[in-house]
Scaffold this motif. Sequence first.
Motif, mmCIF file in Angstrom:
data_model
loop_
_atom_site.group_PDB
_atom_site.id
_atom_site.type_symbol
_atom_site.label_atom_id
_atom_site.label_comp_id
_atom_site.label_asym_id
_atom_site.label_seq_id
_atom_site.Cartn_x
_atom_site.Cartn_y
_atom_site.Cartn_z
ATOM 1 N N SER A 3 -8.839 4.693 6.617
ATOM 2 C CA SER A 3 -10.188 5.221 6.414
ATOM 3 C C SER A 3 -10.259 6.735 6.511
ATOM 4 N N ARG A 4 -9.123 7.390 6.708
ATOM 5 C CA ARG A 4 -9.054 8.849 6.915
ATOM 6 C C ARG A 4 -9.570 9.261 8.293
ATOM 7 N N GLY A 5 -9.511 8.346 9.253
ATOM 8 C CA GLY A 5 -9.850 8.661 10.635
ATOM 9 C C GLY A 5 -8.738 8.200 11.554
ATOM 10 N N PHE A 6 -8.612 8.802 12.729
ATOM 11 C CA PHE A 6 -7.572 8.399 13.675
ATOM 12 C C PHE A 6 -7.696 6.911 14.001
ATOM 13 N N GLY A 7 -6.599 6.172 13.832
ATOM 14 C CA GLY A 7 -6.530 4.785 14.271
ATOM 15 C C GLY A 7 -7.522 3.843 13.623
ATOM 16 N N SER A 41 0.837 -1.206 0.000
ATOM 17 C CA SER A 41 0.000 0.000 0.000
ATOM 18 C C SER A 41 0.868 1.250 0.000
ATOM 19 N N MET A 42 0.318 2.319 -0.549
ATOM 20 C CA MET A 42 1.020 3.605 -0.517
ATOM 21 C C MET A 42 1.133 4.085 0.924
ATOM 22 N N PRO A 43 2.330 4.462 1.376
ATOM 23 C CA PRO A 43 2.436 5.025 2.726
ATOM 24 C C PRO A 43 1.781 6.401 2.758
ATOM 25 N N GLN A 44 1.119 6.712 3.849
ATOM 26 C CA GLN A 44 0.418 7.995 3.963
ATOM 27 C C GLN A 44 1.359 9.100 4.430
ATOM 28 N N ILE A 45 1.138 10.289 3.915
ATOM 29 C CA ILE A 45 1.917 11.453 4.337
ATOM 30 C C ILE A 45 1.599 11.829 5.780
ATOM 31 N N THR A 46 0.331 11.666 6.155
ATOM 32 C CA THR A 46 -0.108 12.038 7.500
ATOM 33 C C THR A 46 -1.129 11.039 7.999
ATOM 34 N N GLY A 47 -1.142 10.812 9.301
ATOM 35 C CA GLY A 47 -2.170 9.979 9.919
ATOM 36 C C GLY A 47 -3.257 10.810 10.572
ATOM 37 N N ARG A 48 -3.208 12.132 10.338
ATOM 38 C CA ARG A 48 -4.243 13.019 10.890
ATOM 39 C C ARG A 48 -5.342 13.231 9.860
ATOM 40 N N PRO A 49 -6.612 13.079 10.260
ATOM 41 C CA PRO A 49 -7.716 13.346 9.338
ATOM 42 C C PRO A 49 -7.711 14.802 8.883
ATOM 43 N N ILE A 81 -0.886 -17.489 0.768
ATOM 44 C CA ILE A 81 -0.049 -16.777 1.741
ATOM 45 C C ILE A 81 -0.906 -15.764 2.501
ATOM 46 N N PRO A 82 -0.538 -15.430 3.734
ATOM 47 C CA PRO A 82 -1.371 -14.520 4.524
ATOM 48 C C PRO A 82 -1.405 -13.112 3.931
ATOM 49 N N HIS A 83 -2.568 -12.490 4.050
ATOM 50 C CA HIS A 83 -2.772 -11.113 3.591
ATOM 51 C C HIS A 83 -3.208 -10.324 4.819
ATOM 52 N N ILE A 84 -2.354 -9.391 5.244
ATOM 53 C CA ILE A 84 -2.494 -8.742 6.544
ATOM 54 C C ILE A 84 -2.684 -7.238 6.370
ATOM 55 N N ASP A 85 -3.648 -6.671 7.096
ATOM 56 C CA ASP A 85 -3.789 -5.218 7.165
ATOM 57 C C ASP A 85 -3.086 -4.729 8.427
ATOM 58 N N VAL A 86 -2.245 -3.691 8.258
ATOM 59 C CA VAL A 86 -1.486 -3.108 9.372
ATOM 60 C C VAL A 86 -1.951 -1.674 9.564
ATOM 61 N N LEU A 87 -2.214 -1.297 10.798
ATOM 62 C CA LEU A 87 -2.684 0.051 11.079
ATOM 63 C C LEU A 87 -1.705 1.097 10.540
ATOM 64 N N LEU A 88 -2.215 2.205 10.097
ATOM 65 C CA LEU A 88 -1.417 3.230 9.434
ATOM 66 C C LEU A 88 -0.126 3.548 10.176
#
Length: 517
Positions: free
Chosen positions: A222-226, A155-163, A238-245
């Motif tokens: 989701s564009r929301g905190f956490g 996934s593309m890394p996000q510039i910010t984790g703030r909404p 193979i496992p497909h894992i979602d990791v928090l931002l």
Amino acid sequence: MKKALHLFAFLFLISSSLAVAQSQEEIVNQIVIEANENSQLEDLAHHLLDVIGPRLVGTPQQQKAHDWAVELFESWGIDARNEQYGTWRGWERGVTHVDMLEPRVVTLEAMQLAWSPTTPEGGIEAEVVSLPWVESAEEFEEWLSTIDGKFVLVSMPQITGRPDYNWEEWATEESFEKMRQDRDEQMRAWRANIENTGYNQRTLPEALEEAGAAGLLMSNWSRGFGTNKIFGAATDNIPHIDVLLEDYGMLWRLAENGSSPVIRVNAQSKDMGEVPTFNTIAEIRGTEKPEEYIILSAHYDSWDGGTGATDNGTGSITMMEVARILKKIYPNPKRTILVGLWGGEEQGLNGSSAFVADNPEIVDGMQALFNQDNGTGRVANISGQGFLHSYDYLTRWLSAVPRDVTQNIETSFPGLPSGGGSDHSSFVSAGAPGFMTSSLSWDYYSYTWHTNRDTYDKIVFDDVRNNVILIATLAYMASEDPETTSRERRILPINPRTGEQMTWPEPRTPNRQGGLD
């Protein structure tokens, strides 16, 4: 003598009308009292969400939820049954545990996606690498030869984790605008890079799996905190894992800067083969017009990042509570009242569209359907769904609802027919009057819609009780209405995007055997 008879007849009509009005008012008052003073909503939510949990199609939890609903309805004196409409790939989520071991030790917030393959007992320990920036498919194919036995960040890394709303409140205008421009540019560059690989978002996971990756790591913010969206896996073995931002960004920075992060992933799950899928149908039989129907509609399934609280636990417990109250207050309805707790909505309205296809006599006899499916908020909007005379009967029914419930509801008539989005659309496309009771947002799309945060604590029970009163009263009024609702359709307008006249949506063909490819 004639004058006396006419006077008697006139007085009789007035007294009869008053008696009906008093009876109607008394029923509505009893609905309000029962909903407020004997509410079962918290108990229903606790059992459905905390005890049973999320209700992903094909899981044992979904089956438990259907069985519990039937048992509960019957304890209230309401006939209920589970109706099979198809089959789906059976799967059960187990433990997901992800730890970073190098360059330091920390437990990460992550979870396997739905239908993800399992890891071996004890998990997999491997290096994490990021998807490279490439100029050509040939360059990417060369990189593919280096990833055997490694976890890949896809996934593309996000510039910010703030909404954005947080930036808007605290940042300078210049800083906020710069962040948005940087983000837009990064998204354009990311899309171009994926195109340069020679693959797309659908085919890339297969290529990585075939190249020997140990697993795929993604982050669907989701564009929301956490908060992340949790959907289905795109891998077969193979496992497909979602990791928090927050943790995903850290892994990306470490990999990009040469720190060679190493993680251990233990993601246990069970593939259970082909299993049946159901709708739960409950019925309070009508006394005068039993072949005409009011349907209380909500989808019962969910994604399983959280517990499916506001999508659509709230809609489900609303309709269950409405049925309980009506059975107690209004046990002998004029028309038959059905509750439809639909399966497989999240995979394309499969349960409700199958019900429409399998029960044409019910659809033909439908007086009205009320559907709830967009969060925990009190109802704020009702559309006429393109039925030309919906104003006549919906406003007549709404007039009986207490003013404190309706005062903030906006209506639009005749409205436009819904071709998707939720289960009322399955009925509208068949020409039957189904109505969505649309709720206030409560940041639904950012924080709870299909996310890891869609849990019991996000429910606003006062708003849900408000909706119980509204829908119970509408169902009562629709049942008692001496007139049958009109199905005449409006002439649809020109689509401004295409320049062509809009057409009524076509009924969906349900997927009765899914997830097995």
